[in-house]
Design an enzyme around this catalytic site. Structure first.
Site, PDB file in Angstrom:
ATOM      1  N   HIS A  42      15.276   3.749 -26.093  1.00 28.14           N
ATOM      2  CA  HIS A  42      14.857   2.202 -26.187  1.00 28.14           C
ATOM      3  C   HIS A  42      13.633   1.976 -25.302  1.00 28.14           C
ATOM      4  O   HIS A  42      12.671   1.424 -25.904  1.00 28.14           O
ATOM      5  CB  HIS A  42      15.996   1.270 -26.086  1.00 28.14           C
ATOM      6  N   GLU A  43      14.101   1.909 -24.277  1.00 29.26           N
ATOM      7  CA  GLU A  43      12.697   1.849 -22.940  1.00 29.26           C
ATOM      8  C   GLU A  43      11.471   2.881 -23.227  1.00 29.26           C
ATOM      9  O   GLU A  43      10.425   2.249 -22.968  1.00 29.26           O
ATOM     10  CB  GLU A  43      13.615   1.856 -21.505  1.00 29.26           C
ATOM     11  N   HIS A  93       9.555   1.315 -26.077  1.00 29.08           N
ATOM     12  CA  HIS A  93       8.506   0.169 -25.278  1.00 29.08           C
ATOM     13  C   HIS A  93       7.353   0.695 -24.550  1.00 29.08           C
ATOM     14  O   HIS A  93       6.086   0.468 -25.041  1.00 29.08           O
ATOM     15  CB  HIS A  93       9.445  -0.710 -24.489  1.00 29.08           C
TER      16      HIS A  93
END
Length: 225
Positions: A26-27, A30
């Site tokens: 997820h990170e 980003h």
């Protein structure tokens, strides 16, 4: 002791593995999207990596295991590096939740691939149970994170999208009062009020999304494609 945990001890190994994968990707999503859009801030701070150490927040991870609510380390983003701040800001924000639903899709595909092709025929009952529980937890938690992060409340990704869809003047006011929204959000998820706010959403939307994805993928394996 189990009464103080959001997950029981039998589930804990599967939860930890699933969360490490979910939070890390997820990170990274980003950071990678921000880099593609012209912002090297996350890369310069060592966040453009799939190493869990760079992305996991110790307190946020422990709290998620105990209370069912937590967080990873937010990826730093400098919007001044974007040629189109609103558009690129939206892309960076939705990259995280989209990565979670992608993990869930891959998890379901792997599950059906293993159990319909005979790959696990020689695996022991305990081994099959481990695989089954791990994939199911991976899918469940990633669908949950997908839904949760798209909620339009600060500091979640859904709120960031909402900010970037708003005109600059409105966005400035949203940012000014954002900290109040964060406080209200924490009250809603960390107090008994969660039974009337967050959990009803999870109990309806998360299963609905998971079933939709499963129903979309399963026919390909049932038909032998």
């Amino acid at each position: 002791m189990e009464n103080f945990m959001a997950f029981n001890f039998q589930e804990l190994p599967f939860v930890i593995i699933s969360l490490v994968i979910a939070f890390t990707i997820h990170e990274f999503a980003h950071a990678f999207t921000a880099y593609l859009c012209g912002d090297p801030t996350a890369k310069n701070q060592g966040r453009l990596t799939l190493s869990p150490i760079a992305h996991l927040d110790p307190i946020g991870t422990i709290l998620l295991l105990i209370a069912g609510f937590g967080w990873a380390r937010p990826v730093p983003v400098d919007r001044r590096n974007f040629k189109r701040p609103h558009l690129y800001g939206i892309l960076v924000s939705i990259a995280g939740p989209l990565s979670n639903i992608l993990i869930a899709v891959v998890g379901i595909i792997v599950f059906y691939s293993l159990f319909t092709t005979g790959v696990v025929d020689g695996v022991s009952e305990k081994g099959i149970d481990f695989i089954d529980r791990l994939i199911n937890m991976l899918v469940y938690l990633n669908v949950l994170l997908f839904v949760f992060n798209l909620l339009p409340v600060p500091p979640l990704d859904g709120y960031r999208v909402l900010e970037d869809l708003a005109p600059d003047r409105v966005r400035a006011k949203m940012m000014k009062y954002e900290h109040f929204g964060v406080i209200i959000f924490l009250i809603l998820v960390l107090t008994p009020l969660d039974r009337y706010t967050i959990y009803p959403i999870f109990n309806t939307i998360v299963p609905a999304v998971a079933n939709t994805v499963d129903n979309w993928i399963r026919p390909f394996f049932e038909s032998g494609i």
